[in-house]
Design an enzyme around this catalytic site. Sequence first.
Site, mmCIF file in Angstrom:
data_model
loop_
_atom_site.group_PDB
_atom_site.id
_atom_site.type_symbol
_atom_site.label_atom_id
_atom_site.label_comp_id
_atom_site.label_asym_id
_atom_site.label_seq_id
_atom_site.Cartn_x
_atom_site.Cartn_y
_atom_site.Cartn_z
ATOM 1 C CG PHE A 140 -1.925 1.092 1.049
ATOM 2 C CD1 PHE A 140 -2.955 1.173 0.379
ATOM 3 C CD2 PHE A 140 -1.456 2.426 1.707
ATOM 4 C CE1 PHE A 140 -3.647 2.321 0.263
ATOM 5 C CE2 PHE A 140 -2.288 3.404 1.441
ATOM 6 C CZ PHE A 140 -3.467 3.363 0.855
ATOM 7 C CG ASP A 225 5.525 3.840 1.963
ATOM 8 O OD1 ASP A 225 5.648 4.732 2.815
ATOM 9 O OD2 ASP A 225 4.631 3.952 1.106
ATOM 10 C CE LYS A 254 -1.074 7.017 6.770
ATOM 11 N NZ LYS A 254 -0.708 5.715 6.017
#
Length: 414
Positions: A140, A225, A254
């Site tokens: 993702f 990531d 985030k």
Amino acid sequence: MSETSFIDLETKFGAANYLPLPVVIARGEGAWLWDTAGNKYLDMMSAYSAVSHGHGHPRLLKALADQASELAIVSRAFHAKPLGPFLKKLTHMTGLPRALPMNTGVEAVETAIKAARRWGYRVKGIPKDQAEIIVAEGNFHGRTTTVIGFSADEEYKEDFGPFAAGFKLVPFGDIEAVKAAMGPNTAAVLMEPIQGEAGIVMPPKGFLKDLRALCTEQNCLMILDEIQTGLGRTGKLFAHQYEDIKPDGLILGKALGGGLLPVSAFCSTDEVMDMFDPGSHGSTFGGNPLAAAVAHEALVVIEEENLTERSATLGAKMKQKLRAMNSPLVQDVRGAGLWVGVEIDPNFAPARLVCERLMARGVLSKETHETVVRFAPPLMISEDDLDWGVEQFRVVIRELENELLPKSGEAKAG
Ligand SMILES: *Cc1c(COP(=O)(O)O)cnc(C)c1O
């Protein structure tokens, strides 16, 4: 206005691209949230790790207010004071000498893809438009059309094509598959060190180390990531530190925004970052003074409040308590730091039912992939609050056992 009317408005005037739990959050403080009716919930979700610092951290609110009243947005057409110090701090913490700030996570992923391709053509000498990037099944990396194009999840892609070429999917954690997929046109391998949305899936021990060695040997970039795993979430500042390696590119987001703003960054080496020249990439809001000031303070708070160490210590205790429940409904408890996935046996109950029961008991979490309940509380959560949250889960699991498991004679009676 009542709770249902807020939900109705979203439903009537919005798109149905989410299926939220039926609760309307009105206020947050630290690890706690309150709904419009005044009910209190423990946030065991932290907006997918974006709220690692907790809701409304006083130091971050102050950084936000101070900077907002002085200067918020000017675009990168001009210099402004906060960006330089933020980048310096970020590079010190990542150990990578340069960083390019963006806003949302997926924009930093796109930045990494651009950087890797240019590096492939200009440094490695890959023929024009032939660069390949190896990615993992179950990945993702966000929701742009390029990024969903190399997702293995049909739900993310259905009827959104055509997609960009240049990506090769291999099974996650399979070093032999990566090796087989590599060729002279491979510019980079792009992976999460632990797959978050896939259900907190850990690669076999040694995979990242092997991947590091392979990328070096084959002269391609190793890009990680760590949008969700980074900045203390897994009990290390970065998850790749569990295997004592350093990637060539690191993507953060985030928690970088301190739970207040979307802030992301692509961090890398001089050689890779020098691929960008004026006009080649940009973002109106990327690196704006407000974002830079908040993100800088967010990094300082992670260090000064030992959030990484808290994550390691409290996470280990949480995992131990979850495993000790020893429930036939729970197939697996996995994760690192305050980032734990609990796999619920789908023969008994969908994970969403567990999340709904938890909500009724004052704990907010979210299922992923129908079978996994994800616990990712703010890293500043107190041990007492965490224990209380875990206890609510235990009660829910015992309730479900009583309702769902076949009563086998004497053993289960009483
Ligand atoms: C959340 C996430 C993204 C996307 O971030 P957005 O801010 O939603 O664009 C990318 N990669 C990983 C690993 C993530 O967890």
